[in-house]
Each structure stands twice: as C-alpha cells, then as structure tokens.
Design a protein around this motif. Structure first.
Motif, PDB file in Angstrom:
ATOM      1  N   ASN A  60      26.996  35.879  71.631  1.00  0.00           N
ATOM      2  CA  ASN A  60      25.545  35.731  71.592  1.00  0.00           C
ATOM      3  C   ASN A  60      24.871  37.098  71.504  1.00  0.00           C
ATOM      4  O   ASN A  60      25.237  38.016  72.249  1.00  0.00           O
ATOM      5  CB  ASN A  60      25.062  35.057  72.869  1.00  0.00           C
ATOM      6  N   ARG A 125      25.595  33.687  67.712  1.00  0.00           N
ATOM      7  CA  ARG A 125      24.498  32.808  68.129  1.00  0.00           C
ATOM      8  C   ARG A 125      23.294  33.696  68.421  1.00  0.00           C
ATOM      9  O   ARG A 125      23.405  34.663  69.167  1.00  0.00           O
ATOM     10  CB  ARG A 125      24.915  32.008  69.361  1.00  0.00           C
ATOM     11  N   ASP A 166      19.240  29.754  67.678  1.00  0.00           N
ATOM     12  CA  ASP A 166      19.102  29.118  68.995  1.00  0.00           C
ATOM     13  C   ASP A 166      17.696  29.317  69.544  1.00  0.00           C
ATOM     14  O   ASP A 166      17.322  30.447  69.883  1.00  0.00           O
ATOM     15  CB  ASP A 166      20.149  29.722  69.945  1.00  0.00           C
ATOM     16  N   ASP A 219      20.341  25.217  66.625  1.00  0.00           N
ATOM     17  CA  ASP A 219      20.532  24.897  68.042  1.00  0.00           C
ATOM     18  C   ASP A 219      19.142  24.618  68.609  1.00  0.00           C
ATOM     19  O   ASP A 219      18.392  25.538  68.921  1.00  0.00           O
ATOM     20  CB  ASP A 219      21.191  26.091  68.730  1.00  0.00           C
ATOM     21  N   GLY A 315      28.403  26.976  73.947  1.00  0.00           N
ATOM     22  CA  GLY A 315      27.458  27.927  73.369  1.00  0.00           C
ATOM     23  C   GLY A 315      27.281  29.174  74.203  1.00  0.00           C
ATOM     24  O   GLY A 315      26.881  30.216  73.684  1.00  0.00           O
TER      25      GLY A 315
END
Length: 420
Positions: A60, A125, A166, A219, A315
């Motif tokens: 992330n 992400r 996201d 997301d 995630g």
C-alpha cells in the motif's frame, strides 16, 4: 515544372509520414501502453485475458494521498485535517501550501515505482481521500485527484505494475475514527448527500479509466464501520450493502470490465454484510493485523470463498515483526490468498519495506503535537521556533525522496521480495 512540383510534394509527404511514423514508434517504445492485460475473476481465482492465474502480491502507498498522524509521529493528531491544522499553526498558510506540494511531489515518485517493480511487487494499492475530487482545499489543492492518479498510472504503465484504487476516506466518514478523516461517527450511512457524492466520484473515476488495464479495480471503501458501533451493526451493515449495490450498479453503466473490491464491515473483518452476490466480477476483501498466525485467522474467509466460489484478498496486513510478516505471508500463499501488506514507506520505522531518517529538530513538531492546543493562548505558548520547524519540514521532504531512503531488508525479505 509541374512534374517536379508533384514529385517534390510527394517526397515531402513521404518524408512527413516517415517522420510521424518514427515519432509514433519512439512513443510506443518509450511507453509500452496496454501490454498489461485486464484482470478479471474466474471462480476463486484472478486471471488475465488469456486465462493465466495471477496471485496478487503488493504493498500500500500509505500516507501519500492520505496523511496519517502516526506516520508523521504525531500523537493525537491522527487524521489529514488535524495534521493540516497543526502544520498551519506552525508555519502558516503559504509555507504549508509549499510543504504539501513538495510532499505530493517527493514522497512517491517514479523511482519508487521502479524499485517496487524490481523487487517483485505485481500491484500497488493506492489509498485516496474523496476530497481530491471536490472543490475542498485538500493538501493545498482542489480537484487534484486525476492529476495524481494519472501520474501514478503513467509510471505503473511504464513499469508494468497494476494499481488498485482505494477510497480510504469517504464522504461523511465510513468508520467514525481517524483513518477516514471523519468526525467520530460513520455519517456516510446517515447522509444521502454523502452517498450521492461517493457514487458520483466512483462513476467519474470509472468513466475516465474504463479502458485502462493498468488499473486492476476499484476498492469502493476502506474498512467500513468501526467496532465502536457494533450495537448498530445490523442497521449499518444493511446500509453498507445498499451503498455497495448502488455504486456497483452505477459503475456498471459506464464500466463493465474492471473488478470491484468490497471490504467487509468492522474494519474489513466481517463478511456478514454480503447478503448476496450482486456482481460476478467482485473480489471480497478482509484486513488482518496483530493476530496469531494460524488457520483460525483466515478460515472464515476461506469458507466464504469456497461456498460462493469467489476470490478473496487481504488488502492490508503487516506492521509487525519480520518473523510475523514472513509466517503470515507464507500462510496466505499456502491457501492462495491474494495479499497487499501495509505500508510501503515510513519515517524512522522498520515495519514497512522502505525507511527514511527523521530530521534534526523534528522532535519539536512531535512534542508540539503532544502539547495542549485547546486554546489560542496555549497554541501561542507552546508553538516552537518557526525557523527550526521549517528547516525540519524541508529536511523531511528531502529525506522522503527515494534516493535518500533505505530498505528494511528483514521486512522485505519476509515478503519474499528481492533484497540486494
């Protein structure tokens, strides 16, 4: 003479066409667009357009588009608006705007993406704040979402990395805590205007990127509903499911290709919210932190996967010892669970892939964050030396640049990524 002119014209046209073709050829070589395949679900797996299975392994980009207080080492100042307010008190509006511009330009760069590709990451992400798609002033800019999305997507296209978008902070707030920049309650579920805005933002994103294979999917909202509201969980779950259903339906009017990623409720831990399957190209997402590494931690999600024949995805996880990260990653892979560890980069912290040094005198900022700021008198009394603070923030920006970062080798090795 006429024949000469015709011949000359033909030569000029041929030369122009040849030159244009060379330019196009150079552009393609420099930017190998669309060599990545669209990814879709196939039963419990993710596959490319040729049917080849892909197991997602990534990280992330936390803190970049959604600043987090603990990553800035600020106690009690733990959401984007509170961080912005504290820095405003310290350096004023003009210097603050310069800081945020530098932060957005330096914290994540093309060099970071090149590095992630080189060590074996296959996707990232990207947490983002809904305010990046509004007229609200956020990190010194307004309506800057597509500006930074496009920049990252261009880098990832060149390096052949997938991107998962996201929505970390939704209108009204989806958790009622700091991580979504909310006001103590998940007002998203009580506010029609917030739900309308959230839907509009996702539809606008889907319209723009419907033909972009670099994006693996959308997301819809991060970690909806905090555990503080478990007494209202049935009602909140029903509202969350309705929001999911509505946004998926609206997205599918403009984009029938990209995967939708759906978080469970209670910090993305409970799948009870999924009353039924509303689309056949959905990945179901859970997050796991600080749990024993055993089957009990993942069995409910595996059961859901097998019952409904759908893919599942972690995630967020990590922020633990190298040993825990290694063991949990192995457990996930043994059961073919797609994963994305949190986060890529932190200051003066080994629990992430990348690290950078804390500047001299930065403690003045962290100590001010701990101080009493409840009145204007206290703000004036406790505010540290402006020159030293500005110097520390300038150094923070330089230290955060990839060239000044250093790898947490133990953490990176635990993720089975390449370590030089």
């Amino acid at each position: 003479m006429k024949h000469y002119l015709i011949t000359l014209s033909a030569i000029i046209i041929i030369s122009i066409n040849f030159s244009c073709n060379k330019k196009v050829e150079k552009t393609v070589q420099k930017n190998p667009s669309k060599t990545l395949s669209f990814i879709k679900t196939s039963g419990t797996k993710l596959v490319d357009e040729k049917g080849n299975e892909i197991l997602l392994k990534g990280t992330n980009l936390g803190n970049w588009l959604v600043p987090e207080g603990y990553m800035f080492k600020m106690e009690q100042v733990n959401s984007p608006r509170k961080i912005d307010e504290l820095l405003y008190e310290l350096i004023g509006p003009d210097s603050l705007q310069v800081f945020w511009k530098g932060f957005l330009d330096k914290y994540i760069t093309h060099d970071d993406i090149k590095y992630l590709k080189s060590i074996g990451v296959n996707h990232i992400r990207l947490p983002f704040h809904y305010k990046m798609f509004t007229d609200d002033l956020y990190m010194g800019e307004r309506n800057a979402g597509f500006k930074y999305f496009d920049k990252l997507i261009d880098w990832c296209r060149e390096e052949q990395l997938y991107v998962l978008l996201d929505m970390h902070c939704a209108p009204g707030g989806q958790t009622g805590d700091n991580i979504d920049d909310s006001y103590g309650y998940p007002y998203l579920f009580k506010s029609k205007s917030s739900q309308d805005l959230m839907t509009k933002i996702w539809v606008d994103i889907a319209k723009k990127y419907k033909d972009e294979p670099v994006i693996i999917g959308y997301d819809l909202v991060n970690e909806p509903i905090a555990h503080y509201f478990e007494n209202d969980l049935v009602e909140l779950d029903n509202q969350l499911f309705s929001i999911y259903s509505r946004i998926i339906k609206e997205i599918r009017t403009v984009d029938k290709t990209h995967i939708i990623f759906l978080n469970g409720s209670i910090w993305a831990s409970k799948f009870d919210v999924f009353k039924e399957l509303v689309d056949d190209n959905v990945v179901y997402e859970f997050h796991k932190y600080w749990v024993p590494v055993n089957m009990e931690a993942i069995q409910p999600y595996i059961d859901f996967r097998e019952k409904h024949q759908v893919p599942i995805y972690v995630g967020e996880t990590g922020e633990n010892t190298d040993e825990w990260v290694n063991d949990f990653r192995i457990l996930l892979e043994e059961h073919s669970i797609n994963w994305c560890f949190w986060p890529y980069k932190k200051m003066n912290n080994t629990r992430g892939i990348m690290n950078f040094n804390e500047p001299e005198d930065y403690y003045l900022i962290t100590e001010y964050a701990k101080s009493d700021r409840s009145t204007y008198a206290k703000v004036r009394e406790n505010r540290p030396d402006n020159v030293k603070v500005q110097k520390a923030l300038n150094q923070y920006l330089e230290n955060s640049l990839y060239k000044n970062n250093f790898v947490n080798k133990g953490y990176t090795k635990a993720l089975s990524f390449k370590v030089d």
